[in-house]
Scaffold this motif. Structure first.
Motif, mmCIF file in Angstrom:
data_model
loop_
_atom_site.group_PDB
_atom_site.id
_atom_site.type_symbol
_atom_site.label_atom_id
_atom_site.label_comp_id
_atom_site.label_asym_id
_atom_site.label_seq_id
_atom_site.Cartn_x
_atom_site.Cartn_y
_atom_site.Cartn_z
ATOM 1 N N UNK A 41 2.002 -7.031 -16.080
ATOM 2 C CA UNK A 41 1.892 -7.909 -15.183
ATOM 3 C C UNK A 41 1.313 -7.607 -13.880
ATOM 4 N N UNK A 42 1.583 -6.148 -13.519
ATOM 5 C CA UNK A 42 0.839 -5.786 -12.292
ATOM 6 C C UNK A 42 -0.570 -5.663 -12.574
ATOM 7 N N UNK A 43 -1.109 -5.229 -13.419
ATOM 8 C CA UNK A 43 -2.588 -5.080 -13.727
ATOM 9 C C UNK A 43 -3.082 -6.422 -13.518
ATOM 10 N N UNK A 44 -2.509 -7.367 -14.501
ATOM 11 C CA UNK A 44 -3.308 -8.942 -14.195
ATOM 12 C C UNK A 44 -2.856 -9.334 -13.013
ATOM 13 N N UNK A 45 -2.047 -9.118 -12.265
ATOM 14 C CA UNK A 45 -2.100 -9.285 -10.740
ATOM 15 C C UNK A 45 -3.057 -8.720 -10.131
ATOM 16 N N UNK A 46 -3.211 -7.586 -10.081
ATOM 17 C CA UNK A 46 -4.318 -7.038 -9.526
ATOM 18 C C UNK A 46 -5.722 -7.551 -9.766
ATOM 19 N N UNK A 47 -5.821 -7.651 -11.012
ATOM 20 C CA UNK A 47 -7.225 -8.111 -11.412
ATOM 21 C C UNK A 47 -7.405 -9.404 -10.959
ATOM 22 N N UNK A 48 -6.489 -10.463 -11.008
ATOM 23 C CA UNK A 48 -6.626 -11.716 -10.444
ATOM 24 C C UNK A 48 -6.976 -11.785 -9.013
ATOM 25 N N UNK A 49 -6.366 -10.997 -8.290
ATOM 26 C CA UNK A 49 -6.441 -10.891 -6.831
ATOM 27 C C UNK A 49 -7.909 -10.323 -6.568
ATOM 28 N N UNK A 50 -8.445 -9.377 -7.165
ATOM 29 C CA UNK A 50 -9.833 -8.762 -7.060
ATOM 30 C C UNK A 50 -10.819 -9.934 -7.368
ATOM 31 N N UNK A 51 -10.367 -10.635 -8.524
ATOM 32 C CA UNK A 51 -11.547 -11.634 -8.999
ATOM 33 C C UNK A 51 -11.525 -12.695 -7.851
ATOM 34 N N UNK A 52 -10.497 -13.269 -7.218
ATOM 35 C CA UNK A 52 -10.503 -14.050 -6.210
ATOM 36 C C UNK A 52 -11.436 -13.554 -4.869
ATOM 37 N N UNK A 53 -11.072 -12.255 -4.536
ATOM 38 C CA UNK A 53 -11.762 -11.534 -3.580
ATOM 39 C C UNK A 53 -13.052 -11.653 -3.710
ATOM 40 N N UNK A 54 -13.515 -11.177 -5.024
ATOM 41 C CA UNK A 54 -14.986 -11.344 -5.385
ATOM 42 C C UNK A 54 -15.682 -12.574 -5.389
ATOM 43 N N UNK A 55 -14.991 -13.559 -5.657
ATOM 44 C CA UNK A 55 -15.681 -15.044 -5.882
ATOM 45 C C UNK A 55 -15.517 -15.724 -4.382
#
Length: 74
Positions: A41-55
């Motif tokens: 869950x921590x990795x999924x949360x981090x990747x989701x956050x990164x995707x939100x920042x990049x988009x």
């Protein structure tokens, strides 16, 4: 008048390469079948956050410390 053209047989030239491809694919499939996904869950949360920042369209801040945008252990 007919002329004989010399066209190499493409099937004969690629047969060795194909068997190597099949062996490599088999090794990849075997390796993938025994590895566990590290999708915590921590990795999924981090990747989701990164995707939100990049988009968002804003450029990343180069002054941020290492791991600010994606802080996961691989």
């Amino acid at each position: 008048m007919t002329e004989a053209s010399k066209v190499p047989n493409p099937g004969a030239a690629q047969s060795g390469a194909r068997s190597g491809d099949y062996k490599a694919a088999h090794r990849v499939k075997a390796r993938a079948s025994v590895t566990r996904p590290a999708d915590s869950p921590e990795i999924r949360k981090s990747v989701t956050r990164l995707n939100r920042i990049l988009t968002s369209g804003r450029p990343l801040d180069g002054e941020m410390p290492r791991g600010f945008y994606l802080n996961i252990r691989v």
